[in-house]
Design an enzyme around this catalytic site. Structure first.
Site, short mmCIF file in Angstrom:
data_model
loop_
_atom_site.label_atom_id
_atom_site.label_comp_id
_atom_site.label_asym_id
_atom_site.label_seq_id
_atom_site.Cartn_x
_atom_site.Cartn_y
_atom_site.Cartn_z
N ASP A 47 53.26 89.18 23.20
CA ASP A 47 52.17 88.53 22.47
C ASP A 47 51.91 87.14 23.06
O ASP A 47 52.79 86.28 23.05
CB ASP A 47 52.55 88.41 20.99
CG ASP A 47 51.47 87.73 20.17
OD1 ASP A 47 50.58 88.43 19.67
OD2 ASP A 47 51.52 86.48 20.04
N TYR A 52 48.35 79.22 24.33
CA TYR A 52 49.76 79.12 24.75
C TYR A 52 49.89 78.69 26.20
O TYR A 52 50.96 78.29 26.64
CB TYR A 52 50.48 80.47 24.58
CG TYR A 52 50.56 81.01 23.18
CD1 TYR A 52 50.15 80.27 22.07
CD2 TYR A 52 51.05 82.30 22.95
CE1 TYR A 52 50.22 80.79 20.80
CE2 TYR A 52 51.13 82.83 21.67
CZ TYR A 52 50.70 82.07 20.60
OH TYR A 52 50.77 82.60 19.33
N LYS A 81 44.82 86.22 22.62
CA LYS A 81 43.95 85.73 21.56
C LYS A 81 42.93 84.72 22.08
O LYS A 81 43.23 83.92 22.98
CB LYS A 81 44.78 85.06 20.46
CG LYS A 81 45.95 85.90 19.97
CD LYS A 81 46.77 85.17 18.92
CE LYS A 81 48.12 85.83 18.74
NZ LYS A 81 49.06 85.50 19.82
N HIS A 113 41.88 84.09 17.27
CA HIS A 113 43.13 83.42 16.92
C HIS A 113 43.07 82.68 15.57
O HIS A 113 44.06 82.59 14.85
CB HIS A 113 43.51 82.44 18.03
CG HIS A 113 44.98 82.09 18.05
ND1 HIS A 113 45.60 81.60 19.17
CD2 HIS A 113 45.95 82.17 17.11
CE1 HIS A 113 46.88 81.39 18.91
NE2 HIS A 113 47.11 81.73 17.67
#
Length: 287
Positions: A47, A52, A81, A113
């Site tokens: 994930d 990120y 996302k 997200h």
């Protein structure tokens, strides 16, 4: 992909109940080591997210490591996302950027997200329009086969009801904070009604639940770690989990949740901790 520890999505795809969360996992070497440890421990789901900043490193690590484990692209399930800065007008660019960064041919599950838009106040009435615009883009890329399944993260019941009224392609999954102190009963009921898979993040309560007396009591009785007990509590309810770690030892330990069960009494003890406590972000104020 088909396995006993998977849950079906409304697309017909099988999604592993256990995935490696990669939030705060940054740097090519750190990502590579974590992915290597995860694949060795049996993880087949990863994930990520645009925010990120590790999509490219994750993609490179998987491309190098999959052959070493005798795996093909079809054997792993990749989630990413859309970043809040790309909500609305930037959605197509954001989604295509994720596809390019990962460079794995397709994304198995792509989520909006956050229900809000970066730079807008949470009460701004542009947020609903931006969500709708983003969803249309995800639907288009889903039809093209670039996003095999599409869904949302951090949506409230109101956001979910709004989406279900207008979508052409229903969301395959809702990913939200979920642990014994935040049982999300309303959202779980809605997902069941809509045929949407419910998936947890922050199953370990950012570590705060490791010292909870009830969790410790159950862990001691089971001769398991608090983390294993918390993860087992979720998967025993057929709810997917995404524990994150950069430690090979903890990654392996977190995967050891399918060889034991919690008794009804222990499940009830953990469930009784629900007090509606958000330990991450509370999206309820987003218009």
């Amino acid at each position: 992909m088909s396995c006993s520890s998977c849950v079906p999505l409304n697309t017909g795809a099988q999604m592993p109940l256990l995935g490696l969360g990669t939030y705060k996992l940054v740097g090519a070497e750190s990502v590579f080591q974590a992915v290597d440890a995860a694949l060795a421990a049996g993880y087949r789901s990863f994930d990520s997210a645009a925010v990120y900043r590790n999509e490219a490193d994750l993609g490179r690590a998987l491309k190098e490591l999959m052959p070493q484990y005798g795996l093909s692209r079809e054997d792993v399930f990749i989630t990413s996302k859309l970043g809040p800065k790309d909500q609305g007008a930037g959605a197509m660019g954001g989604a295509l950027r994720s596809l390019s960064e990962l460079d794995l041919g397709w994304i198995d599950l792509y989520l909006i997200h956050w229900p809000g838009t970066q730079g807008l106040d949470v009460s701004d009435q542009k947020n609903p329009d931006n969500r709708a615009s983003s969803w249309s883009v995800l639907e288009e890329l889903h039809v093209q086969g670039k996003l095999k399944a599409i869904g949302v993260s951090n949506y409230t019941a109101a956001h979910m009801k709004e989406l279900m009224k207008t979508c052409k392609v229903p969301p395959a999954l809702l990913q939200v904070e979920f642990h014994p102190r935040l049982g999300q009963s309303e959202l779980r009921a809605l997902c069941s009604e809509y045929g949407v898979c419910f998936q947890a993040y922050s199953s370990l309560g950012r570590g705060e639940l490791f010292t909870d007396p009830v969790v410790l009591d159950v862990a001691k009785a089971c001769d398991r770690t608090p983390a294993q007990v918390l993860l087992r509590w979720a998967v025993q309810q057929n709810i997917g989990v995404l524990p994150k770690s950069c430690s090979a030892e903890r990654i392996k330990s977190n995967a050891a949740i399918f060889d034991f069960s919690l008794c009804d009494q222990d499940m009830a003890k953990l469930t009784s901790l629900d007090c509606g406590q958000h330990l991450c972000w509370d999206p309820s104020a987003v218009a």
